[in-house]
Design a protein around this motif. Sequence first.
Motif, PDB file in Angstrom:
ATOM      1  N   PHE A 109       0.810  -0.989   0.266  1.00 55.46           N
ATOM      2  CA  PHE A 109       0.112  -0.149  -0.141  1.00 55.46           C
ATOM      3  C   PHE A 109       0.700   1.396   0.440  1.00 55.46           C
ATOM      4  N   VAL A 110       1.660   1.571   1.044  1.00 55.03           N
ATOM      5  CA  VAL A 110       3.071   2.295   0.606  1.00 55.03           C
ATOM      6  C   VAL A 110       2.986   2.820  -0.222  1.00 55.03           C
ATOM      7  N   LEU A 111       4.243   1.826  -1.329  1.00 54.17           N
ATOM      8  CA  LEU A 111       4.574   1.823  -1.819  1.00 54.17           C
ATOM      9  C   LEU A 111       3.457   2.294  -3.304  1.00 54.17           C
ATOM     10  N   ALA A 112       2.581   1.253  -3.153  1.00 53.27           N
ATOM     11  CA  ALA A 112       1.497   1.851  -4.595  1.00 53.27           C
ATOM     12  C   ALA A 112       1.025   3.303  -4.625  1.00 53.27           C
ATOM     13  N   SER A 113       0.558   4.017  -3.235  1.00 52.34           N
ATOM     14  CA  SER A 113       0.758   5.494  -2.393  1.00 52.34           C
ATOM     15  C   SER A 113       1.592   6.205  -3.537  1.00 52.34           C
ATOM     16  N   LEU A 114       2.987   5.262  -3.152  1.00 51.58           N
ATOM     17  CA  LEU A 114       4.368   6.839  -4.053  1.00 51.58           C
ATOM     18  C   LEU A 114       3.660   6.850  -5.748  1.00 51.58           C
ATOM     19  N   LEU A 115       4.007   5.814  -5.547  1.00 56.25           N
ATOM     20  CA  LEU A 115       3.843   5.023  -7.290  1.00 56.25           C
ATOM     21  C   LEU A 115       2.610   6.077  -7.767  1.00 56.25           C
ATOM     22  N   THR A 116       1.496   5.992  -7.417  1.00 52.69           N
ATOM     23  CA  THR A 116       0.546   6.996  -8.103  1.00 52.69           C
ATOM     24  C   THR A 116      -0.045   8.608  -7.241  1.00 52.69           C
ATOM     25  N   HIS A 117       0.913   8.498  -6.851  1.00 48.89           N
ATOM     26  CA  HIS A 117       1.449  10.072  -6.352  1.00 48.89           C
ATOM     27  C   HIS A 117       0.976  11.290  -7.499  1.00 48.89           C
ATOM     28  N   PRO A 118       0.753  11.876  -7.570  1.00 48.68           N
ATOM     29  CA  PRO A 118       0.764  12.919  -8.945  1.00 48.68           C
ATOM     30  C   PRO A 118       2.128  13.404  -9.389  1.00 48.68           C
TER      31      PRO A 118
ATOM     32  N   GLY B 152      -2.139   6.288   7.582  1.00 45.66           N
ATOM     33  CA  GLY B 152      -1.359   6.797   8.121  1.00 45.66           C
ATOM     34  C   GLY B 152       0.110   7.179   7.474  1.00 45.66           C
ATOM     35  N   GLU B 153       0.396   6.087   7.045  1.00 43.83           N
ATOM     36  CA  GLU B 153       1.998   5.907   7.572  1.00 43.83           C
ATOM     37  C   GLU B 153       2.344   6.128   5.903  1.00 43.83           C
ATOM     38  N   ALA B 154       1.102   5.869   5.045  1.00 44.64           N
ATOM     39  CA  ALA B 154       1.218   5.352   3.218  1.00 44.64           C
ATOM     40  C   ALA B 154       0.921   7.233   3.358  1.00 44.64           C
ATOM     41  N   ASP B 155       0.351   8.364   3.849  1.00 45.88           N
ATOM     42  CA  ASP B 155      -0.329   9.479   4.141  1.00 45.88           C
ATOM     43  C   ASP B 155       1.726  10.788   4.758  1.00 45.88           C
ATOM     44  N   LYS B 156       1.873   9.695   5.292  1.00 48.88           N
ATOM     45  CA  LYS B 156       3.564  10.213   5.974  1.00 48.88           C
ATOM     46  C   LYS B 156       4.433  10.027   4.580  1.00 48.88           C
ATOM     47  N   ALA B 157       4.815   8.620   4.091  1.00 49.25           N
ATOM     48  CA  ALA B 157       5.514   8.544   2.847  1.00 49.25           C
ATOM     49  C   ALA B 157       5.220   9.496   1.707  1.00 49.25           C
TER      50      ALA B 157
END
Length: 501
Positions: free
Chosen positions: A393-402, A475-480
């Motif tokens: 989830f954290v990696l996916a959240s970063l890879l899909t950042h605008p 919350g961890e993904a938001d922090k990342a």
Amino acid sequence: MEQDKGVRFTPPPPQANLASTEKTSGEVAAVGLSRLRPTGCFGEICPSNMAIDDAAQIRIAICGAGISGLALAAFLANLDHESQLSVDLYESSEEVRMSGAGIAVWKRYWDLLRDELGFEHACVDLGFSAPDWTQVKGPVVRKSDTAGAEGHHFCALSHGPTVIPRSAMSSIFAGKLDPSRCGLHLRRRLAHYDETTAPDGRTTTVLRFEDGTKAECDLLVGADGVFSRVRRVLFRDQPDLARHHFSGQLAYRMSCNAEAVQRLRAAKSDHAALRGFTIWSGRGKHVTSNLVGDQIQMSAWDNVSEEVLSAWSDTKVCDVPRESVSHLFRSWEPDLVSLLNHAGDTASRWPIYVAARLPRFVKGGHVALVGDAAHGMTPHQGLGGGQGIEDAFVLASLLTHPDARRGVLPDVLATYDEVRRPASQRVADQSLANGHNFAFLGSSGNGDHPCLTTIRQELVTACDWLMDDDGNCKGEADKARALLETRLRSGHGHGLFDATR
């Protein structure tokens, strides 16, 4: 070498069509996993998603279609609203399957799966009840190593994980994938990978498989378990980091069938094993037992040296006679002795392997490790699968950042490493510490006189964070994502993090 030609697959049909009555895990596998086979093109071979027209897309190859790999593909499909990613899953087996009957899922990970992927409704539609966390209790821990004397409970954990059938989990993950942007490639065992630079300066990772095929990607994600081939290549110059390591622990998995449970109940109606999830603790060893339906599932744990393991002719999973397990606990309390003697004739012996404590989970902007490939751990808190889901989830959240594009992949992976490596390694340490506490081998064990009060407090504290609503995966993904934005705004961006060392 032949360029890999992948195949696409169709996910399961809408979940409402899967089940209106309860299904066994085997039936779920038949419904869900069969659709993970590459049948979406009606048998024809489809071009790999690696061959894409949009030069701006990031081509992602995921090696391993287990929990972490499927979770990453599902989260990417759910979060990639701008269609900036193309994903290919490579699996060495002939079909996608997850070994084992079920996976422990703590509230921390259930909340994520429910909110992001609709797991609660999907489980209900498959015939599996969503957990009521006020009723999900942890095990009681029992001092059991006094011969001829009844053991006694010294710790009762007020909460624990729920268990989701692995077949159901993989079916739900598959249902979230976008077949137009996610290819599945079976019987693709990675042999090696290397990096090439095109005349336009674009760096490409070339995957080379044992069958002679190859494929290309911008980002390779190793989700291929504790025996990871991706990790072995990543740390090929550091063998101790590349290979898996024996944890010093053996697990003997066995069970009492329904008839054996009836005999056990007839002999002693208040037998300790009939009360629910129990951990039988003693010097150097412990046993877990749980009444599941009309059977009792057990794992007996022994702590041995690597020299002892290497002296055996077979250091892999193998069957051993029940007597070789019951002999280890012959001087423990009568209820445990009788429980082991009622088990089936054979036990499955599993040497427990873990990953080394890695200095990094990534290399530049081209390779990342998730799940057991990054932090394979002992299973004494049921967190290996959950940690792999959080990685995904954290990696996916970063890879899909605008702002995530190929040019900033080094910063994306540096951020992933900064957030997930310390956290997951702390969990691995805690899991091992739990196992040592169960066997009175921790700092509070003190040989023949363990401090049970201290052990109880350590076990309770080890679980509390998993039920905390304030500290969760989102919350961890938001922090990342915030860290990534800071990194990009700083103007240093690419090259700020040297992941080649």
